[in-house]
Design a protein around this motif. Structure first.
Motif, mmCIF file in Angstrom:
data_model
loop_
_atom_site.group_PDB
_atom_site.id
_atom_site.type_symbol
_atom_site.label_atom_id
_atom_site.label_comp_id
_atom_site.label_asym_id
_atom_site.label_seq_id
_atom_site.Cartn_x
_atom_site.Cartn_y
_atom_site.Cartn_z
ATOM 1 N N UNK A 177 0.891 -0.959 0.359
ATOM 2 C CA UNK A 177 0.163 0.150 -0.317
ATOM 3 C C UNK A 177 1.321 1.155 0.029
ATOM 4 N N UNK A 178 0.268 2.570 -0.609
ATOM 5 C CA UNK A 178 0.701 3.609 -0.941
ATOM 6 C C UNK A 178 0.409 4.418 1.004
ATOM 7 N N UNK A 179 1.838 4.232 1.059
ATOM 8 C CA UNK A 179 1.677 5.316 2.776
ATOM 9 C C UNK A 179 1.431 7.215 2.603
ATOM 10 N N UNK A 180 2.426 7.514 1.783
ATOM 11 C CA UNK A 180 2.212 8.857 1.312
ATOM 12 C C UNK A 180 2.900 9.147 -0.638
ATOM 13 N N UNK A 181 1.560 9.182 -0.773
ATOM 14 C CA UNK A 181 1.886 9.137 -2.559
ATOM 15 C C UNK A 181 2.425 10.522 -2.801
ATOM 16 N N UNK B 5 8.381 12.307 -4.877
ATOM 17 C CA UNK B 5 8.907 10.729 -3.851
ATOM 18 C C UNK B 5 7.172 9.751 -2.931
ATOM 19 N N UNK B 6 7.890 9.112 -2.809
ATOM 20 C CA UNK B 6 6.328 8.257 -1.906
ATOM 21 C C UNK B 6 6.849 7.733 -0.886
ATOM 22 N N UNK B 7 6.125 7.092 0.004
ATOM 23 C CA UNK B 7 6.773 6.965 0.559
ATOM 24 C C UNK B 7 5.383 4.821 0.445
#
Length: 256
Positions: free
Chosen positions: A75-79, A83-85
């Motif tokens: 899953x994407x926590x911070x789209x 930069x992505x987390x």
């Protein structure tokens, strides 16, 4: 031969080649780390293509894993645009066993200022062959090819590669392949014999300033034990062209 065989869209059967160094009836965590990195890259490619690269891999080990089928969710926590987390979980029988959080970053052209002060280590062909089965057990350790120079307790430089595929019949990136070897660091520069002291790691964090290339992954490793049951395995990691980043692992140190 491979460490895993895909059995479904997000499920994988571990093979005997993942047998652990502490207990061969359970998985060595190294191939699972590579599997999670691969799943994360596949998710990225499906969602947006390969415009982002992984700069950090941070794994937490929640428990032991039988040599059985595992399932992975991502899953994407911070789209973000540049930069992505992203978080991935590896579970067995409905229980999360490993969590991965990774920063994905948009690359750019910094060739004009490229450089690192990390010292070089000798190439694989300049180091003697070392058999890790003289210290460890299990299918994963048996699958590795190691060249090593030990300079003292808990201090060694070495190279590791494996002839086995991470996943049977499936293309895997150089990064995922390398991530499947990172956890070898805690067993190649032994400070005290594992017959006398257990020192499993609870995590692994890799920071990368370039993507590793080639089949060999090099390590310059220092193992430290504190006075109150904590330890640290700290490594600079290399490919054949030079340093690529660092790996650190926190240890629980338990005299037998």
């Amino acid at each position: 031969m491979a460490y895993f065989k895909r059995t479904g869209e997000s499920s994988f059967q571990a093979t005997d080649h993942v047998g652990g160094a502490w207990d061969p009836e359970f998985q060595h965590i190294a191939p699972a780390f590579g599997l999670l990195a691969h799943a994360m890259e596949l998710d990225r490619d499906h969602r947006r293509g390969d415009d982002l690269v992984i700069g950090r891999l941070s794994y937490d080990i929640l428990g032991t894993i039988p040599i059985d089928v595992v399932d992975i969710t991502v899953k994407v926590v911070r789209p973000g645009r540049t930069i992505e987390l992203v978080e991935a979980a590896l579970a067995h029988d409905g229980r999360d066993a490993v969590l991965l959080r990774a920063w994905l970053m948009r690359p750019g052209d910094t060739a004009g200022i490229e450089g690192s002060a990390f010292p070089a280590i000798p190439p694989p062909d300049a180091m003697p062959v070392w058999d890790p089965l003289t210290v460890w057990q299990g299918g994963f350790i048996a699958s590795t090819d190691v060249r090593r120079v030990e300079s003292g307790p808990g201090r060694a430089a070495y190279w590791v590669r494996t002839p086995l595929a991470l996943i049977h019949g499936e293309d895997v990136s150089p990064l995922a392949s390398a991530a499947g070897l990172f956890d070898a660091a805690n067993g190649m520069a032994v400070r005290v014999s594992p017959n006398d002291v257990a020192f499993p790691n609870l995590d692994l964090t890799a920071h990368l300033f370039t993507q590793p290339r080639g089949e060999w992954i090099g390590f310059d490793t220092t193992v430290s034990f504190g006075p109150h049951g904590l330890g640290l395995t700290s490594s600079v990691i290399y490919d054949i062209q030079g340093p690529v980043g660092t790996v650190s692992q926190i240890l629980t140190v338990r005299p037998n």
